[in-house]
Design an enzyme around this catalytic site. Structure first.
Site, mmCIF file in Angstrom:
data_model
loop_
_atom_site.group_PDB
_atom_site.id
_atom_site.type_symbol
_atom_site.label_atom_id
_atom_site.label_comp_id
_atom_site.label_asym_id
_atom_site.label_seq_id
_atom_site.Cartn_x
_atom_site.Cartn_y
_atom_site.Cartn_z
ATOM 1 N N LYS A 58 0.838 -1.208 0.000
ATOM 2 C CA LYS A 58 0.000 0.000 0.000
ATOM 3 C C LYS A 58 0.873 1.258 0.000
ATOM 4 O O LYS A 58 0.598 2.220 -0.714
ATOM 5 C CB LYS A 58 -0.930 -0.002 1.231
ATOM 6 C CG LYS A 58 -2.092 -0.971 1.068
ATOM 7 C CD LYS A 58 -2.772 -1.303 2.375
ATOM 8 C CE LYS A 58 -3.733 -2.475 2.178
ATOM 9 N NZ LYS A 58 -4.216 -3.074 3.412
ATOM 10 N N GLN A 117 -5.185 -2.337 9.682
ATOM 11 C CA GLN A 117 -4.909 -3.611 9.034
ATOM 12 C C GLN A 117 -5.410 -4.770 9.896
ATOM 13 O O GLN A 117 -5.197 -4.797 11.108
ATOM 14 C CB GLN A 117 -3.393 -3.734 8.788
ATOM 15 C CG GLN A 117 -2.969 -4.943 7.983
ATOM 16 C CD GLN A 117 -3.451 -4.908 6.535
ATOM 17 O OE1 GLN A 117 -3.587 -3.840 5.939
ATOM 18 N NE2 GLN A 117 -3.722 -6.077 5.970
ATOM 19 N N ASP A 143 -11.541 1.518 3.720
ATOM 20 C CA ASP A 143 -11.692 0.067 3.578
ATOM 21 C C ASP A 143 -13.158 -0.317 3.355
ATOM 22 O O ASP A 143 -13.443 -1.449 2.947
ATOM 23 C CB ASP A 143 -11.227 -0.627 4.875
ATOM 24 C CG ASP A 143 -9.904 -1.355 4.716
ATOM 25 O OD1 ASP A 143 -9.582 -1.736 3.581
ATOM 26 O OD2 ASP A 143 -9.225 -1.553 5.733
HETATM 27 N N1 GUN Z 1 -6.369 -7.757 5.831
HETATM 28 C C1 GUN Z 1 -6.501 -8.452 4.668
HETATM 29 N N2 GUN Z 1 -7.132 -7.706 3.744
HETATM 30 C C2 GUN Z 1 -7.404 -6.516 4.329
HETATM 31 C C3 GUN Z 1 -8.035 -5.325 3.867
HETATM 32 O O1 GUN Z 1 -8.502 -5.206 2.726
HETATM 33 N N3 GUN Z 1 -8.110 -4.313 4.768
HETATM 34 C C4 GUN Z 1 -7.635 -4.416 6.030
HETATM 35 N N4 GUN Z 1 -7.769 -3.372 6.837
HETATM 36 N N5 GUN Z 1 -7.038 -5.501 6.487
HETATM 37 C C5 GUN Z 1 -6.924 -6.557 5.630
#
Ligand code: GUN
Length: 291
Positions: free
Chosen positions: A52, A96, A119
């Protein structure tokens, strides 16, 4: 059979975002800013966060990462979320997942201001998505919808079978594809662990979404001639013939399924690459105050 090239599409969208960001900077404005909170040192989470951050750099976004120790208290984490909620220079942020077991995930997600929840996990944003009100669509479903849209794949009137009912992929996709929208207007069948005839149902799909979390589960007999197949799985299979010691495969047995398809997403190089880009698109929406 045509491959849906996630790598190419992700690169095109990043170029578009980079252009928009450059225009903002030229106009004397600040760049969009995505923040991420990482609790603990789960290797998969670290790798997601790194990708990211890299993607933000590529398009000119500001990114910041809050790396917190696994033993952090819920109270301290809440304070950090409140800080980000109130920071006018942060357009959107994510926490996350997974979080350590002592932290209640639902409470943490609900603490994020819905306007900053890029998200799309906050109950308010999920409610808006269900109602068809513009909001943040979470990264994987948004990536898939974008792929269908950009490849001009007709969804209206089609039978879409979704394999897997997870909160972040199968369930939202089943709703998005049944909406009165484009892409949408599908008749959707959502299959899960208690579906007795999943294989037979899959074989009736015009559009088959495999999000079941089992390597190469979807075989050729489960796919109708001319179907569109979207493979959401990402699995590392130990493989001594590879330099890395593994190869990557999806939920679909690609070699035998692909010849039957009109379109198919490969793994790697398909849905996975679209997810980070979706988060960037949501961050741009947050910056523009669209949600
Ligand atoms: N863990 C795995 N995929 C994601 C996601 O798309 N967002 C977040 N916040 N955590 C994750």
């Amino acid at each position: 059979m045509q491959l849906i090239d996630g790598k190419k599409l992700a690169s095109e969208i990043k170029q578009e975002l980079a252009k928009q960001t450059a225009a903002l900077i030229d106009a004397g404005k600040r760049a969009p800013h995505l923040a991420a909170v990482l609790v603990g040192d789960d290797p998969a989470s670290q790798s997601y966060i790194n990708s990211k951050e890299k993607a933000c750099r590529e398009v000119g976004f500001t990114s910041s990462i809050y790396r917190l120790e696994a033993g952090i208290s819920e109270k301290k984490l809440t304070e950090i979320i409140d800080f980000l909620n109130n920071d006018d220079e942060v357009d959107g942020f994510i926490v996350q997942l997974p979080l350590p077991a002592h932290i209640p995930v639902d409470k943490v997600i609900s603490r994020i201001r819905p306007e900053k929840d890029v998200d799309g996990f906050h109950p308010v944003n999920i409610g808006k998505m269900v109602l068809g009100v513009p909001t943040y669509i979470s990264a994987t479903p948004f990536g898939i919808i974008t792929m269908l849209q950009r490849y001009g794949i007709e969804t209206e009137g089609k039978h879409c079978v979704v394999l897997g009912r997870s909160n972040i992929v199968g369930t939202p996709l089943s709703i998005l594809l049944s909406r009165k929208a484009n892409p949408g207007n599908c008749t959707v069948t959502l299959c899960h662990t208690r579906t007795p005839n999943m294989r037979e149902l899959a074989a009736t799909a015009d559009i088959l979404i495999a999000a079941i979390g089992q390597p190469e589960y979807v075989t050729a007999d489960m796919v109708k001639e001319g179907a569109v197949v979207v493979d959401v799985g990402i699995h590392r299979i130990p493989d001594e013939t590879k330099e890395k010691g593994y190869h990557t495969t999806g939920d679909v047995k690609f070699d035998e399924v692909a010849p039957k398809c009109s379109y198919i997403t490969p793994v790697p190089g398909g849905v996975g690459l679209m997810t980070v880009v979706s988060l960037l698109m949501n961050t741009m929406k947050a910056y523009n105050g669209e949600v």
